[in-house]
Write an enzyme that holds these catalytic residues in place. Structure first.
Site, short mmCIF file in Angstrom:
data_model
loop_
_atom_site.label_atom_id
_atom_site.label_comp_id
_atom_site.label_asym_id
_atom_site.label_seq_id
_atom_site.Cartn_x
_atom_site.Cartn_y
_atom_site.Cartn_z
CE LYS A 11 -60.61 75.58 -33.14
NZ LYS A 11 -61.43 74.57 -33.88
CE1 TYR A 51 -62.19 77.48 -38.55
CE2 TYR A 51 -63.10 78.82 -36.79
CZ TYR A 51 -62.24 77.83 -37.23
OH TYR A 51 -61.43 77.17 -36.33
CG PHE A 59 -69.67 72.21 -39.05
CD1 PHE A 59 -68.71 73.22 -39.02
CD2 PHE A 59 -69.51 71.18 -39.96
CE1 PHE A 59 -67.63 73.20 -39.88
CE2 PHE A 59 -68.43 71.15 -40.83
CZ PHE A 59 -67.48 72.16 -40.79
NE ARG A 87 -54.05 70.56 -39.72
CZ ARG A 87 -55.34 70.92 -39.78
NH1 ARG A 87 -55.71 72.18 -39.59
NH2 ARG A 87 -56.27 70.02 -40.02
CB THR A 93 -60.85 67.76 -37.56
OG1 THR A 93 -59.92 68.26 -38.53
CG2 THR A 93 -61.92 68.80 -37.30
NE ARG A 104 -58.13 69.95 -33.26
CZ ARG A 104 -58.13 70.33 -34.52
NH1 ARG A 104 -57.68 69.50 -35.46
NH2 ARG A 104 -58.56 71.53 -34.86
CG ASN A 114 -61.53 71.03 -32.77
OD1 ASN A 114 -61.45 72.23 -32.53
ND2 ASN A 114 -61.57 70.55 -34.00
CG HIS A 117 -57.19 77.35 -36.46
ND1 HIS A 117 -57.88 76.85 -37.54
CD2 HIS A 117 -56.21 78.15 -36.98
CE1 HIS A 117 -57.35 77.34 -38.65
NE2 HIS A 117 -56.33 78.13 -38.34
CD GLU A 128 -55.64 80.37 -40.98
OE1 GLU A 128 -56.53 79.72 -41.56
OE2 GLU A 128 -54.83 79.83 -40.19
P1 DAT Z 1 -59.37 71.73 -38.68
O1 DAT Z 1 -59.74 72.64 -37.52
O2 DAT Z 1 -58.76 70.45 -38.19
O3 DAT Z 1 -58.53 72.42 -39.72
P2 DAT Z 1 -61.62 72.00 -40.51
O4 DAT Z 1 -60.87 73.14 -41.13
O5 DAT Z 1 -62.16 70.94 -41.39
O6 DAT Z 1 -60.74 71.29 -39.38
O7 DAT Z 1 -62.85 72.58 -39.68
C1 DAT Z 1 -62.74 73.76 -38.93
C2 DAT Z 1 -63.47 73.58 -37.65
O8 DAT Z 1 -64.87 73.40 -37.90
C3 DAT Z 1 -63.05 72.35 -36.83
O9 DAT Z 1 -61.89 72.57 -36.05
C4 DAT Z 1 -64.27 72.13 -35.99
C5 DAT Z 1 -65.40 72.49 -36.94
N1 DAT Z 1 -65.86 71.27 -37.64
C6 DAT Z 1 -65.29 70.65 -38.68
N2 DAT Z 1 -65.98 69.57 -39.05
C7 DAT Z 1 -67.03 69.50 -38.20
C8 DAT Z 1 -68.13 68.61 -38.04
N3 DAT Z 1 -68.30 67.55 -38.84
N4 DAT Z 1 -69.01 68.86 -37.05
C9 DAT Z 1 -68.86 69.93 -36.23
N5 DAT Z 1 -67.85 70.82 -36.33
C10 DAT Z 1 -66.95 70.60 -37.30
MG MG Z 2 -58.95 73.89 -41.05
#
Ligand code: DAT
Ligand code: MG
Length: 142
Positions: A11, A51, A59, A87, A93, A104, A114, A117, A128
């Site tokens: 990222k 996304y 968010f 993962r 996350t 991370r 973070n 991805h 993807e």
């Molecule tokens: P991951 O990236 O671990 O698959 P995710 O799919 O739940 O996690 O979310 C995608 C992205 O969105 C994540 O990398 C960062 C952002 N995100 C997720 N939960 C969040 C939160 N509570 N506050 C801010 N950003 C968040």
């Molecule tokens: Mg995800």
């Protein structure tokens, strides 16, 4: 266990920190091979589509702002159990909850930025990869 492919993004925060190589080393140390890679800057349209599943989350707008804030590296990783393995190497996350030694935990501080991805299932990995590499990906490496 079958050889799988998964999709990964370094990222904008990690690209800006100049740690692409350090993150690639983590993949390699875990037995994941980089079989396709390129640097690009996401448009808001691309980030929004990527996304889309998070569209209703509070968010979402900040996430799109962040993901389009600078260049990213996108790559396809190949290996035994690659989706789960990636993962695991990424960590939780929220970097504050990520296990020590994960990407991370070591290279990110906040859930908003973070570092990486990684696809979460075979269906999302395939979608993807096709989204970011419509030109296709090379045959299996030996
Ligand atoms: P991951 O990236 O671990 O698959 P995710 O799919 O739940 O996690 O979310 C995608 C992205 O969105 C994540 O990398 C960062 C952002 N995100 C997720 N939960 C969040 C939160 N509570 N506050 C801010 N950003 C968040
Ligand atoms: Mg995800």
């Amino acid at each position: 266990m079958a050889i799988e492919r998964t999709f990964s993004i370094v990222k904008p925060d990690a690209v800006a920190k100049n740690i692409i190589g350090k993150i690639y080393s983590r993949f390699e140390e875990a037995g994941l091979k980089i079989v396709a890679a390129k640097m690009l800057q996401l448009t808001r349209e691309q980030a929004g589509e990527f996304y889309a599943v998070h569209k209703e989350r509070p968010f979402y707008n900040d996430l799109i702002d962040f993901m389009t804030s600078g260049p990213v590296m996108v790559q396809v990783l190949e290996g035994e159990n690659a989706i789960a393995k990636n993962r695991e190497v990424m960590g939780a996350t929220n970097p504050q909850e990520a296990a020590p030694g994960t990407i991370r935990a070591d290279f990110a501080e906040t859930v908003d930025e973070n570092a990486v991805h990684g696809s979460d299932a075979p269906e999302t990995a395939a979608a993807e990869i096709a989204f970011f590499f419509p030109e296709g990906v090379c045959e299996r490496l030996r």
